[in-house]
Design a protein around this motif. Sequence first.
Motif, PDB file in Angstrom:
ATOM      1  N   ARG A 133       0.618   7.394   0.778  1.00 16.06           N
ATOM      2  CA  ARG A 133      -0.525   8.382   0.605  1.00 16.06           C
ATOM      3  C   ARG A 133      -1.920   7.673   1.122  1.00 16.06           C
ATOM      4  O   ARG A 133      -2.633   7.896   2.013  1.00 16.06           O
ATOM      5  N   SER A 134      -2.269   6.534   0.599  1.00 15.23           N
ATOM      6  CA  SER A 134      -3.196   5.584   1.029  1.00 15.23           C
ATOM      7  C   SER A 134      -3.112   5.198   2.608  1.00 15.23           C
ATOM      8  O   SER A 134      -4.149   5.152   3.250  1.00 15.23           O
TER       9      SER A 134
ATOM     10  N   ILE B 253       0.952  -1.276   0.063  1.00 12.45           N
ATOM     11  CA  ILE B 253       0.060  -0.060   0.106  1.00 12.45           C
ATOM     12  C   ILE B 253       0.800   1.374  -0.065  1.00 12.45           C
ATOM     13  O   ILE B 253       1.837   1.320   0.826  1.00 12.45           O
ATOM     14  N   ASP B 254       0.487   2.224  -0.896  1.00 18.21           N
ATOM     15  CA  ASP B 254       1.202   3.240  -0.762  1.00 18.21           C
ATOM     16  C   ASP B 254       1.054   4.318   0.343  1.00 18.21           C
ATOM     17  O   ASP B 254       0.219   4.186   0.952  1.00 18.21           O
TER      18      ASP B 254
ATOM     19  N   TYR C  62      -4.331   8.114   4.638  1.00 15.27           N
ATOM     20  CA  TYR C  62      -5.779   8.475   4.548  1.00 15.27           C
ATOM     21  C   TYR C  62      -6.462   7.432   5.640  1.00 15.27           C
ATOM     22  O   TYR C  62      -7.454   7.484   6.139  1.00 15.27           O
ATOM     23  N   ILE C  63      -5.971   6.149   5.523  1.00 15.44           N
ATOM     24  CA  ILE C  63      -6.387   5.047   6.308  1.00 15.44           C
ATOM     25  C   ILE C  63      -6.241   5.369   7.653  1.00 15.44           C
ATOM     26  O   ILE C  63      -6.874   5.062   8.460  1.00 15.44           O
TER      27      ILE C  63
END
Length: 146
Positions: A64-65, A61-62, A68-69
């Motif tokens: 940025r993701s 998972i990058d 947000y998570i």
Amino acid sequence: MKVFWLAMLTAILWGITPVLDKLGLEKATPHAALTIRTIVIAIGLMVFLGASGSWSELITIDRRSVMYIILGALAAGLIGQLVYYYALKAGEAAWVVPIAATYPLVTAAVAVVFLKEPVTPGKILGAVLIVLGILVIRLDQVLWPR
């Protein structure tokens, strides 16, 4: 049809859970109860990831993701859940849960502003019905106080 039954199972589980939470909160503080719930969820997810062989997904998972998570986890999973538990401990489950369940109204407004999602007649009608639902629940408290 499979999606319908999965959604129905979700509704049943989410409908039963506040009653179990309310019973558990009788002799537990909201933060202690949330800690227990979080530990159980974490253990369950680790077992699921291990059994399904999905551990590698976590490292793909990058950033940025992930950010947000994490923000979503803090907003809903920690702060939101803790505030919900305080409300549930202090109030009636049949009153607290419907009010808390109006979050789609907030989601719709935020999605229109930040995600530039379109405003449609169905979304407007849904928002009006949510607000009317809140008013009916509040009116119930005013007209027939317990």
